[in-house]
Design a protein around this motif. Sequence first.
Motif, mmCIF file in Angstrom:
data_model
loop_
_atom_site.group_PDB
_atom_site.id
_atom_site.type_symbol
_atom_site.label_atom_id
_atom_site.label_comp_id
_atom_site.label_asym_id
_atom_site.label_seq_id
_atom_site.Cartn_x
_atom_site.Cartn_y
_atom_site.Cartn_z
ATOM 1 N N LEU A 229 0.826 -1.203 0.000
ATOM 2 C CA LEU A 229 0.000 0.000 0.000
ATOM 3 C C LEU A 229 0.860 1.252 0.000
ATOM 4 O O LEU A 229 1.899 1.306 0.676
ATOM 5 C CB LEU A 229 -0.931 0.025 1.207
ATOM 6 N N PHE A 230 0.392 2.272 -0.735
ATOM 7 C CA PHE A 230 1.090 3.550 -0.827
ATOM 8 C C PHE A 230 0.108 4.668 -0.486
ATOM 9 O O PHE A 230 -1.006 4.704 -1.012
ATOM 10 C CB PHE A 230 1.641 3.772 -2.240
ATOM 11 N N ASP A 231 0.543 5.602 0.373
ATOM 12 C CA ASP A 231 -0.328 6.707 0.762
ATOM 13 C C ASP A 231 0.509 7.973 0.875
ATOM 14 O O ASP A 231 1.644 7.931 1.371
ATOM 15 C CB ASP A 231 -1.017 6.402 2.092
ATOM 16 N N LYS A 232 -0.049 9.087 0.436
ATOM 17 C CA LYS A 232 0.699 10.353 0.464
ATOM 18 C C LYS A 232 0.801 10.947 1.860
ATOM 19 O O LYS A 232 1.651 11.809 2.106
ATOM 20 C CB LYS A 232 0.052 11.367 -0.467
ATOM 21 N N ALA A 233 -0.054 10.526 2.782
ATOM 22 C CA ALA A 233 -0.052 11.096 4.132
ATOM 23 C C ALA A 233 1.187 10.652 4.910
ATOM 24 O O ALA A 233 1.884 9.706 4.543
ATOM 25 C CB ALA A 233 -1.310 10.680 4.880
ATOM 26 N N ARG A 234 1.416 11.331 6.034
ATOM 27 C CA ARG A 234 2.577 11.012 6.862
ATOM 28 C C ARG A 234 2.337 9.827 7.781
ATOM 29 O O ARG A 234 3.276 9.282 8.363
ATOM 30 C CB ARG A 234 2.975 12.231 7.693
ATOM 31 N N GLY A 235 1.072 9.428 7.943
ATOM 32 C CA GLY A 235 0.747 8.318 8.819
ATOM 33 C C GLY A 235 -0.684 7.877 8.601
ATOM 34 O O GLY A 235 -1.405 8.441 7.770
ATOM 35 N N PRO A 236 -1.128 6.856 9.322
ATOM 36 C CA PRO A 236 -2.464 6.307 9.120
ATOM 37 C C PRO A 236 -3.565 7.244 9.593
ATOM 38 O O PRO A 236 -3.365 8.061 10.480
ATOM 39 C CB PRO A 236 -2.441 5.018 9.949
ATOM 40 N N GLY A 237 -4.705 7.113 8.975
ATOM 41 C CA GLY A 237 -5.861 7.898 9.403
ATOM 42 C C GLY A 237 -6.709 8.358 8.244
ATOM 43 O O GLY A 237 -7.869 8.011 8.133
ATOM 44 N N GLY A 238 -6.119 9.165 7.332
ATOM 45 C CA GLY A 238 -6.927 9.723 6.258
ATOM 46 C C GLY A 238 -8.038 10.574 6.851
ATOM 47 O O GLY A 238 -7.817 11.409 7.745
ATOM 48 N N ARG A 239 -9.268 10.335 6.402
ATOM 49 C CA ARG A 239 -10.403 11.086 6.939
ATOM 50 C C ARG A 239 -10.824 10.580 8.323
ATOM 51 O O ARG A 239 -11.791 11.066 8.891
ATOM 52 C CB ARG A 239 -11.567 11.036 5.947
ATOM 53 N N MET A 240 -10.083 9.602 8.855
ATOM 54 C CA MET A 240 -10.290 9.174 10.241
ATOM 55 C C MET A 240 -9.093 9.580 11.108
ATOM 56 O O MET A 240 -8.776 8.952 12.112
ATOM 57 C CB MET A 240 -10.506 7.664 10.306
ATOM 58 N N SER A 241 -8.445 10.655 10.719
ATOM 59 C CA SER A 241 -7.244 11.099 11.422
ATOM 60 C C SER A 241 -7.564 11.666 12.797
ATOM 61 O O SER A 241 -8.656 12.187 13.034
ATOM 62 C CB SER A 241 -6.515 12.174 10.613
ATOM 63 N N THR A 242 -6.584 11.575 13.679
ATOM 64 C CA THR A 242 -6.618 12.228 14.984
ATOM 65 C C THR A 242 -5.472 13.228 15.025
ATOM 66 O O THR A 242 -4.318 12.849 14.852
ATOM 67 C CB THR A 242 -6.483 11.215 16.121
ATOM 68 N N ARG A 243 -5.798 14.492 15.213
ATOM 69 C CA ARG A 243 -4.784 15.554 15.273
ATOM 70 C C ARG A 243 -4.441 15.828 16.729
ATOM 71 O O ARG A 243 -5.341 15.959 17.569
ATOM 72 C CB ARG A 243 -5.359 16.822 14.626
ATOM 73 N N ARG A 244 -3.163 15.943 17.031
ATOM 74 C CA ARG A 244 -2.728 16.233 18.394
ATOM 75 C C ARG A 244 -1.929 17.537 18.390
ATOM 76 O O ARG A 244 -1.027 17.729 17.579
ATOM 77 C CB ARG A 244 -1.910 15.078 18.957
ATOM 78 N N ILE A 245 -2.301 18.435 19.321
ATOM 79 C CA ILE A 245 -1.706 19.759 19.379
ATOM 80 C C ILE A 245 -1.213 20.016 20.801
ATOM 81 O O ILE A 245 -1.934 19.789 21.779
ATOM 82 C CB ILE A 245 -2.729 20.844 18.981
ATOM 83 N N ALA A 246 0.008 20.501 20.921
ATOM 84 C CA ALA A 246 0.579 20.828 22.233
ATOM 85 C C ALA A 246 -0.073 22.090 22.784
ATOM 86 O O ALA A 246 -0.296 23.064 22.057
ATOM 87 C CB ALA A 246 2.082 21.027 22.113
ATOM 88 N N THR A 247 -0.389 22.078 24.083
ATOM 89 C CA THR A 247 -0.955 23.244 24.768
ATOM 90 C C THR A 247 -0.236 23.417 26.103
ATOM 91 O O THR A 247 0.439 22.487 26.570
ATOM 92 C CB THR A 247 -2.473 23.085 25.023
ATOM 93 N N ILE B 79 -16.695 4.777 18.057
ATOM 94 C CA ILE B 79 -15.502 5.600 17.873
ATOM 95 C C ILE B 79 -14.261 4.766 18.138
ATOM 96 O O ILE B 79 -14.307 3.751 18.826
ATOM 97 C CB ILE B 79 -15.497 6.830 18.806
ATOM 98 N N GLY B 80 -13.138 5.212 17.575
ATOM 99 C CA GLY B 80 -11.861 4.590 17.859
ATOM 100 C C GLY B 80 -11.305 5.089 19.182
ATOM 101 O O GLY B 80 -11.620 6.186 19.628
ATOM 102 N N ILE B 81 -10.480 4.279 19.835
ATOM 103 C CA ILE B 81 -9.853 4.629 21.110
ATOM 104 C C ILE B 81 -8.329 4.407 21.005
ATOM 105 O O ILE B 81 -7.897 3.342 20.557
ATOM 106 C CB ILE B 81 -10.405 3.742 22.258
ATOM 107 N N PRO B 82 -7.516 5.408 21.401
ATOM 108 C CA PRO B 82 -7.878 6.676 22.039
ATOM 109 C C PRO B 82 -8.234 7.780 21.053
ATOM 110 O O PRO B 82 -8.492 8.903 21.463
ATOM 111 C CB PRO B 82 -6.607 7.034 22.808
ATOM 112 N N GLY B 83 -8.239 7.481 19.774
ATOM 113 C CA GLY B 83 -8.657 8.422 18.746
ATOM 114 C C GLY B 83 -9.237 7.646 17.584
ATOM 115 O O GLY B 83 -9.089 6.419 17.487
ATOM 116 N N MET B 84 -9.892 8.347 16.660
ATOM 117 C CA MET B 84 -10.507 7.665 15.526
ATOM 118 C C MET B 84 -9.483 6.910 14.687
ATOM 119 O O MET B 84 -9.783 5.892 14.093
ATOM 120 C CB MET B 84 -11.260 8.675 14.663
ATOM 121 N N SER B 85 -8.253 7.414 14.647
ATOM 122 C CA SER B 85 -7.233 6.774 13.817
ATOM 123 C C SER B 85 -6.785 5.424 14.359
ATOM 124 O O SER B 85 -6.070 4.683 13.668
ATOM 125 C CB SER B 85 -6.013 7.685 13.684
ATOM 126 N N ALA B 86 -7.188 5.063 15.585
ATOM 127 C CA ALA B 86 -6.714 3.814 16.191
ATOM 128 C C ALA B 86 -7.081 2.597 15.361
ATOM 129 O O ALA B 86 -6.283 1.660 15.222
ATOM 130 C CB ALA B 86 -7.270 3.671 17.606
#
Length: 328
Positions: free
Chosen positions: A36-54, A100-107
């Motif tokens: 399989l080949f995908d342009k994204a940096r990791g798994p998820g696509g439209r089921m991606s989980t974004r993580r942001i530092a706060t 839903i996926g745990i701990p995020g949809m991308s799981a």
Amino acid sequence: MAQGVGTHGRIAIVGAGMAGLSCADGLVAQGHIVKLFDKARGPGGRMSTRRIATPLGEAGFDHGAQYFTARNADFRLVVSDWSDRGFACRWPVAGPDAWIGIPGMSAVIRDMADRHDTHYGRMVQGIARADRGWRLIGDHIGPDPFDMIVVALPAEQAATLLGPIDLGMARQALMARSQPCWTAMFAFDSPLATDALILRNQGLIGWAARNSAKPGRDGPEAWVVQATGSWSLDHMAAAPAQIEEIMLTALGQALGLDLDRPIASAVHRWRYAMSAGSDEGALWNPDLGIGVCGDWLLGPRVECAWLSGRQLAKAMAPGKQAYPSEIR
């Protein structure tokens, strides 16, 4: 070129989202060698989980698909396995059949991808004939030939690859237009003063969810806000900073709150967020050895993507054929 898939065919799948990985599961079970080949940096696509530092720790956002259903008997077995292994759980807030996926949809996507030879950061720009089948054109793809090719991309992207190969398939892809979606992500320093967990159809907001309140989530107060398809289309060319301000204001109005500034925020423009679907289910040309799968061939749900990939794998089995009625 062979007129069908052999017992141990080498198959390339372009797109490692739900449809492509579902197809890969079926093809590997038949004994094929799949890459399989995908342009994204990791798994998820439209089921991606974004993580942001706060300042209060990492905030997580399911900024694509918000949940999935399991209405098909075969898909229910897959979801039950995810649930048993701690990768998915029910989310009754969104409906009695919502998961839903745990701990995020991308799981769940990551779980599927880990079973296969999956390569990320690979932009496939074309498909060309090789001495022994087909080869993929693109950076860091490699020269290896493949007996068969599966295209598991949004309709607009699939049409570009299919045009020089199969005009009929390309035409069907061009007819299946997708709606875009602007998605905003906001993290706050304390829980918002509301009991609301989700919002539907509030002005420009098609959907909003208190992401941090989903089962299996942690971190600071986090909200995902998704604009309607029509509003997103009208504002496709807008600057991200402008979209962020508009959607923050819209969230406050929908909740009836005067919101403080978020401690972290981001926006994402999904160009191909939701398709209308069709009755095709999947496309397969055994003479060329080219197949196509994706939710745009069935319906705008995660489950439909899985079913489309499954149908294509069945159609590619020697002497087998899958019909749309099998995936209702």
